[in-house]
Design a protein around this motif. Sequence first.
Motif, PDB file in Angstrom:
ATOM      1  N   LEU A 155       0.837  -1.186   0.000  1.00 46.54           N
ATOM      2  CA  LEU A 155       0.000   0.000   0.000  1.00 46.54           C
ATOM      3  C   LEU A 155       0.879   1.246   0.000  1.00 46.54           C
ATOM      4  O   LEU A 155       1.824   1.351   0.779  1.00 46.54           O
ATOM      5  N   GLU A 156       0.544   2.178  -0.889  1.00 46.04           N
ATOM      6  CA  GLU A 156       1.193   3.480  -0.905  1.00 46.04           C
ATOM      7  C   GLU A 156       0.132   4.546  -0.646  1.00 46.04           C
ATOM      8  O   GLU A 156      -1.041   4.236  -0.471  1.00 46.04           O
ATOM      9  N   ILE A 162       1.105  10.685  -7.268  1.00 45.59           N
ATOM     10  CA  ILE A 162       0.619   9.372  -7.710  1.00 45.59           C
ATOM     11  C   ILE A 162       0.985   9.143  -9.168  1.00 45.59           C
ATOM     12  O   ILE A 162       1.618   8.132  -9.519  1.00 45.59           O
ATOM     13  N   THR A 163       0.577  10.060 -10.033  1.00 47.24           N
ATOM     14  CA  THR A 163       0.916   9.986 -11.457  1.00 47.24           C
ATOM     15  C   THR A 163       1.356  11.368 -11.931  1.00 47.24           C
ATOM     16  O   THR A 163       1.061  12.389 -11.299  1.00 47.24           O
ATOM     17  N   LEU A 164       2.051  11.382 -13.074  1.00 47.85           N
ATOM     18  CA  LEU A 164       2.473  12.637 -13.682  1.00 47.85           C
ATOM     19  C   LEU A 164       1.375  13.148 -14.618  1.00 47.85           C
ATOM     20  O   LEU A 164       0.386  12.461 -14.877  1.00 47.85           O
ATOM     21  N   THR A 223       0.510  -6.973  -5.804  1.00 47.75           N
ATOM     22  CA  THR A 223      -0.436  -5.869  -5.982  1.00 47.75           C
ATOM     23  C   THR A 223       0.128  -4.615  -5.324  1.00 47.75           C
ATOM     24  O   THR A 223       0.593  -4.669  -4.183  1.00 47.75           O
ATOM     25  N   VAL A 224       0.088  -3.520  -6.063  1.00 46.82           N
ATOM     26  CA  VAL A 224       0.461  -2.202  -5.527  1.00 46.82           C
ATOM     27  C   VAL A 224      -0.764  -1.302  -5.642  1.00 46.82           C
ATOM     28  O   VAL A 224      -1.352  -1.174  -6.717  1.00 46.82           O
ATOM     29  N   ILE A 225      -1.140  -0.664  -4.519  1.00 44.97           N
ATOM     30  CA  ILE A 225      -2.305   0.211  -4.506  1.00 44.97           C
ATOM     31  C   ILE A 225      -1.876   1.616  -4.103  1.00 44.97           C
ATOM     32  O   ILE A 225      -1.206   1.806  -3.090  1.00 44.97           O
ATOM     33  N   LEU A 252      -3.378  -0.915  -8.808  1.00 45.92           N
ATOM     34  CA  LEU A 252      -4.738  -0.527  -8.466  1.00 45.92           C
ATOM     35  C   LEU A 252      -4.758   0.842  -7.801  1.00 45.92           C
ATOM     36  O   LEU A 252      -3.752   1.286  -7.243  1.00 45.92           O
ATOM     37  N   HIS A 253      -5.919   1.492  -7.869  1.00 50.80           N
ATOM     38  CA  HIS A 253      -6.164   2.692  -7.057  1.00 50.80           C
ATOM     39  C   HIS A 253      -7.163   2.317  -5.972  1.00 50.80           C
ATOM     40  O   HIS A 253      -7.841   1.284  -6.045  1.00 50.80           O
TER      41      HIS A 253
END
Length: 270
Positions: A155-156, A162-164, A223-225, A252-253
Amino acid sequence: MLIKGQRDYTILTEQEQEHVREAEIYISNFKQRGIPMNALSEYHKILPNAFYHFNTIFPNNYLNTSVLKDIEKLDLLESDYRKLLDSDIGERELLNFINKGTNYNIIASLFHSGYDFGHHEAFLFKEFELTSTFKADYLLIGKASDGYSFIFVELESPYGQITLKDGEFGLSFRKGIKQVEDWDSWIEGNFSSLKLIFNKYKSPNKNLPNEFLTLDKSRIHYTVISGRRSDFNDKTYELKRKYLRRNNIKILHYDNIFGYLDHLKRARNY
């Protein structure tokens, strides 16, 4: 996952042992001529709930489907999760919320994120240490007809970097992906060492199945969220597909969880 205040399910009380004996005596009366469905139902009613934990490989990490019968509680969990997520929280606050009571079903719902295991038997471990350096936020283990498979979860933060602008992964996702890639490299070279870790959680009455002893990469998933739905655009979704295909990493978000919780409520199984 031994929740704070939760009993140790590797041991049954004397009363629970008596109920188990009573259930076995009851069902033995039907074994010669076949067990009808109503008798099987009665057998499970006699068995204490603790027995379903006790009779697994990892009693204190077992995901008991009995908690999924309370739909109102799952609805409340979804509502509380939504309120928390909309309050601009950080990663640590989110982890604290998930680790409270049966809120672990937020993570357990990931069995419904496209996997075909967990419906026969499911386990959840929090802060699963591979080494003193590498620690997964959560490990899910699920059983299907072909045995056990594993989902390591990182989990992050739900917010920030989060994104560019062009949809490429920002610092948050890059950090999570790097963490997972480090786990994967370690597992490839040290899978046999995991046996020692699993033995710490294992029931003294059970042996580890072969899936826990021999490396089969087709059984291991990641999985990375991070972030919210609004952080994703067409480029992000393209990267998400590529990482799943090439690296076996599911991106995932946190809004994805709502759909998985809905599947969990309808299936009433992991």
